[in-house]
Design a protein around this motif. Structure first.
Motif, PDB file in Angstrom:
ATOM      1  N   LYS A   1      47.483 -19.249 -20.104  1.00  0.00           N
ATOM      2  CA  LYS A   1      46.658 -19.935 -19.151  1.00  0.00           C
ATOM      3  C   LYS A   1      47.734 -20.666 -18.216  1.00  0.00           C
ATOM      4  N   GLN A   2      49.004 -21.115 -18.642  1.00  0.00           N
ATOM      5  CA  GLN A   2      49.747 -21.783 -17.702  1.00  0.00           C
ATOM      6  C   GLN A   2      50.390 -20.866 -16.702  1.00  0.00           C
ATOM      7  N   ARG A   3      50.484 -19.794 -16.921  1.00  0.00           N
ATOM      8  CA  ARG A   3      50.993 -18.442 -15.642  1.00  0.00           C
ATOM      9  C   ARG A   3      49.859 -18.519 -14.669  1.00  0.00           C
ATOM     10  N   LEU A   4      48.562 -18.941 -15.107  1.00  0.00           N
ATOM     11  CA  LEU A   4      47.556 -18.518 -14.076  1.00  0.00           C
ATOM     12  C   LEU A   4      47.728 -19.462 -12.839  1.00  0.00           C
TER      13      LEU A   4
ATOM     14  N   LEU B   1      50.498 -14.747  -3.222  1.00  0.00           N
ATOM     15  CA  LEU B   1      49.993 -13.928  -4.375  1.00  0.00           C
ATOM     16  C   LEU B   1      50.003 -14.849  -5.459  1.00  0.00           C
ATOM     17  N   SER B   2      49.210 -14.477  -6.409  1.00  0.00           N
ATOM     18  CA  SER B   2      49.094 -15.136  -7.448  1.00  0.00           C
ATOM     19  C   SER B   2      49.896 -14.342  -8.749  1.00  0.00           C
ATOM     20  N   TRP B   3      50.623 -15.130  -9.187  1.00  0.00           N
ATOM     21  CA  TRP B   3      51.437 -14.696 -10.522  1.00  0.00           C
ATOM     22  C   TRP B   3      50.494 -13.625 -11.455  1.00  0.00           C
ATOM     23  N   ALA B   4      49.429 -13.960 -11.545  1.00  0.00           N
ATOM     24  CA  ALA B   4      48.505 -13.204 -12.242  1.00  0.00           C
ATOM     25  C   ALA B   4      48.226 -11.824 -11.673  1.00  0.00           C
ATOM     26  N   GLU B   5      48.547 -11.654 -10.376  1.00  0.00           N
ATOM     27  CA  GLU B   5      48.291 -10.279  -9.793  1.00  0.00           C
ATOM     28  C   GLU B   5      49.083  -9.405 -10.328  1.00  0.00           C
ATOM     29  N   ILE B   6      50.494  -9.696 -10.676  1.00  0.00           N
ATOM     30  CA  ILE B   6      51.381  -8.674 -11.107  1.00  0.00           C
ATOM     31  C   ILE B   6      51.763  -8.783 -12.499  1.00  0.00           C
ATOM     32  N   ASP B   7      51.361  -9.630 -13.146  1.00  0.00           N
ATOM     33  CA  ASP B   7      51.750  -9.969 -14.725  1.00  0.00           C
ATOM     34  C   ASP B   7      50.652  -8.865 -15.410  1.00  0.00           C
ATOM     35  N   PRO B   8      51.573  -8.246 -16.221  1.00  0.00           N
ATOM     36  CA  PRO B   8      50.716  -7.023 -17.076  1.00  0.00           C
ATOM     37  C   PRO B   8      49.532  -7.738 -18.038  1.00  0.00           C
TER      38      PRO B   8
ATOM     39  N   PHE C   1      47.689  -9.845 -16.975  1.00  0.00           N
ATOM     40  CA  PHE C   1      46.527 -10.074 -16.139  1.00  0.00           C
ATOM     41  C   PHE C   1      46.000  -8.647 -15.248  1.00  0.00           C
ATOM     42  N   GLY C   2      46.362  -8.760 -14.087  1.00  0.00           N
ATOM     43  CA  GLY C   2      46.217  -7.764 -13.011  1.00  0.00           C
ATOM     44  C   GLY C   2      47.029  -6.720 -13.383  1.00  0.00           C
ATOM     45  N   GLY C   3      48.316  -6.818 -13.591  1.00  0.00           N
ATOM     46  CA  GLY C   3      49.339  -6.002 -13.755  1.00  0.00           C
ATOM     47  C   GLY C   3      49.335  -4.822 -12.408  1.00  0.00           C
ATOM     48  N   GLN C   4      49.177  -5.450 -11.264  1.00  0.00           N
ATOM     49  CA  GLN C   4      49.176  -4.623  -9.949  1.00  0.00           C
ATOM     50  C   GLN C   4      50.721  -3.945  -9.782  1.00  0.00           C
ATOM     51  N   GLN C   5      50.698  -3.000  -9.373  1.00  0.00           N
ATOM     52  CA  GLN C   5      51.758  -2.235  -9.107  1.00  0.00           C
ATOM     53  C   GLN C   5      52.533  -2.608  -7.515  1.00  0.00           C
ATOM     54  N   ILE C   6      52.460  -3.848  -7.401  1.00  0.00           N
ATOM     55  CA  ILE C   6      52.967  -4.400  -6.167  1.00  0.00           C
ATOM     56  C   ILE C   6      54.757  -3.931  -6.160  1.00  0.00           C
ATOM     57  N   LEU C   7      55.028  -3.416  -4.766  1.00  0.00           N
ATOM     58  CA  LEU C   7      56.252  -3.204  -4.768  1.00  0.00           C
ATOM     59  C   LEU C   7      57.174  -4.026  -3.797  1.00  0.00           C
ATOM     60  N   LEU C   8      58.512  -3.996  -3.963  1.00  0.00           N
ATOM     61  CA  LEU C   8      59.391  -4.592  -2.950  1.00  0.00           C
ATOM     62  C   LEU C   8      59.933  -3.010  -2.491  1.00  0.00           C
ATOM     63  N   ALA C   9      59.455  -2.358  -1.643  1.00  0.00           N
ATOM     64  CA  ALA C   9      59.953  -0.890  -1.130  1.00  0.00           C
ATOM     65  C   ALA C   9      61.222  -1.056  -0.814  1.00  0.00           C
ATOM     66  N   THR C  10      62.013  -0.064  -1.175  1.00  0.00           N
ATOM     67  CA  THR C  10      63.405  -0.009  -0.650  1.00  0.00           C
ATOM     68  C   THR C  10      63.749   1.147   0.181  1.00  0.00           C
TER      69      THR C  10
ATOM     70  N   SER D   1      46.517  -2.134  -3.558  1.00  0.00           N
ATOM     71  CA  SER D   1      45.080  -2.296  -3.623  1.00  0.00           C
ATOM     72  C   SER D   1      44.449  -2.945  -2.322  1.00  0.00           C
ATOM     73  N   ASP D   2      45.235  -3.086  -1.393  1.00  0.00           N
ATOM     74  CA  ASP D   2      44.722  -3.789  -0.159  1.00  0.00           C
ATOM     75  C   ASP D   2      44.393  -2.824   0.697  1.00  0.00           C
ATOM     76  N   HIS D   3      43.139  -3.080   1.350  1.00  0.00           N
ATOM     77  CA  HIS D   3      42.687  -2.149   2.491  1.00  0.00           C
ATOM     78  C   HIS D   3      43.287  -2.521   3.720  1.00  0.00           C
ATOM     79  N   CYS D   4      43.541  -3.692   3.985  1.00  0.00           N
ATOM     80  CA  CYS D   4      44.018  -4.314   5.099  1.00  0.00           C
ATOM     81  C   CYS D   4      45.484  -4.435   4.988  1.00  0.00           C
ATOM     82  N   GLY D   5      46.359  -4.077   5.971  1.00  0.00           N
ATOM     83  CA  GLY D   5      47.705  -4.205   5.791  1.00  0.00           C
ATOM     84  C   GLY D   5      48.289  -5.479   6.082  1.00  0.00           C
ATOM     85  N   ALA D   6      47.704  -6.573   6.095  1.00  0.00           N
ATOM     86  CA  ALA D   6      48.042  -7.776   6.610  1.00  0.00           C
ATOM     87  C   ALA D   6      49.377  -8.223   5.558  1.00  0.00           C
TER      88      ALA D   6
END
Length: 152
Positions: A77-80, A96-103, A105-114, A132-137
């Motif tokens: 809960k404290q990570r939320l 972004l929220s921590w929960a988006e990347i935390d396995p 919770f959401g565990g999204q494959q958000i990258l820091l592309a090289t 997961s974003d349809h908009c490129g913002a």
């Protein structure tokens, strides 16, 4: 004092700071040393329409874990209440929220592309990729810093 030309030849760095063991600066080459993932995405760019690209780089989760976040991982809960702010060289910023990347919770494959479409990003800096974003913002180019911390 260094010359403007010398600054252009210096590799871009990302400053990781906030609730971390200590601030950390990483170059794109150092990001490339982390486990890498490749993803093909498409997103709508307001100025130029639908974009399709292949990105490669580490997951934001792996980058932040390398920076040793000062977070209690025994509970959930404290990570939320944790946020991430990603800033580009042009001042473009996304939250972004921590929960988006935390396995746990959401565990999204958000990258820091090289790299984008096989072209390295060493001079311009990494790019945030949110598949997961349809908009490129939130596809922020030339990332200069990532802050992690609690919701105030």
């Amino acid at each position: 004092m260094s010359s403007p030309a010398a600054a252009l030849n210096r590799p871009a760095t990302v400053h990781l700071h906030g609730s971390l063991a200590e601030p950390l600066r990483l170059t794109v080459a150092e990001l490339r040393e982390l486990p890498s993932h490749r993803i093909e995405v498409s997103f709508d760019c307001l100025g130029s329409g639908v974009q399709r690209h292949g990105f490669e780089g580490p997951k934001l989760w792996d980058v932040l874990r390398t920076a040793r976040p000062q977070i209690d991982f025994t509970g959930r809960k404290q990570r939320l209440g944790l946020l991430l702010t990603v800033t580009g060289a042009d001042g473009h910023r996304a939250v972004l929220s921590w929960a988006e990347i935390d396995p746990d919770f959401g565990g999204q494959q958000i990258l820091l592309a090289t790299s984008i479409d096989g072209a390295p990003l060493d001079r311009t800096g990494p790019q945030l990729v949110v598949p997961s974003d349809h908009c490129g913002a939130r596809y922020i180019s030339g990332i200069t810093e990532v802050w992690v911390g609690p919701l105030a």
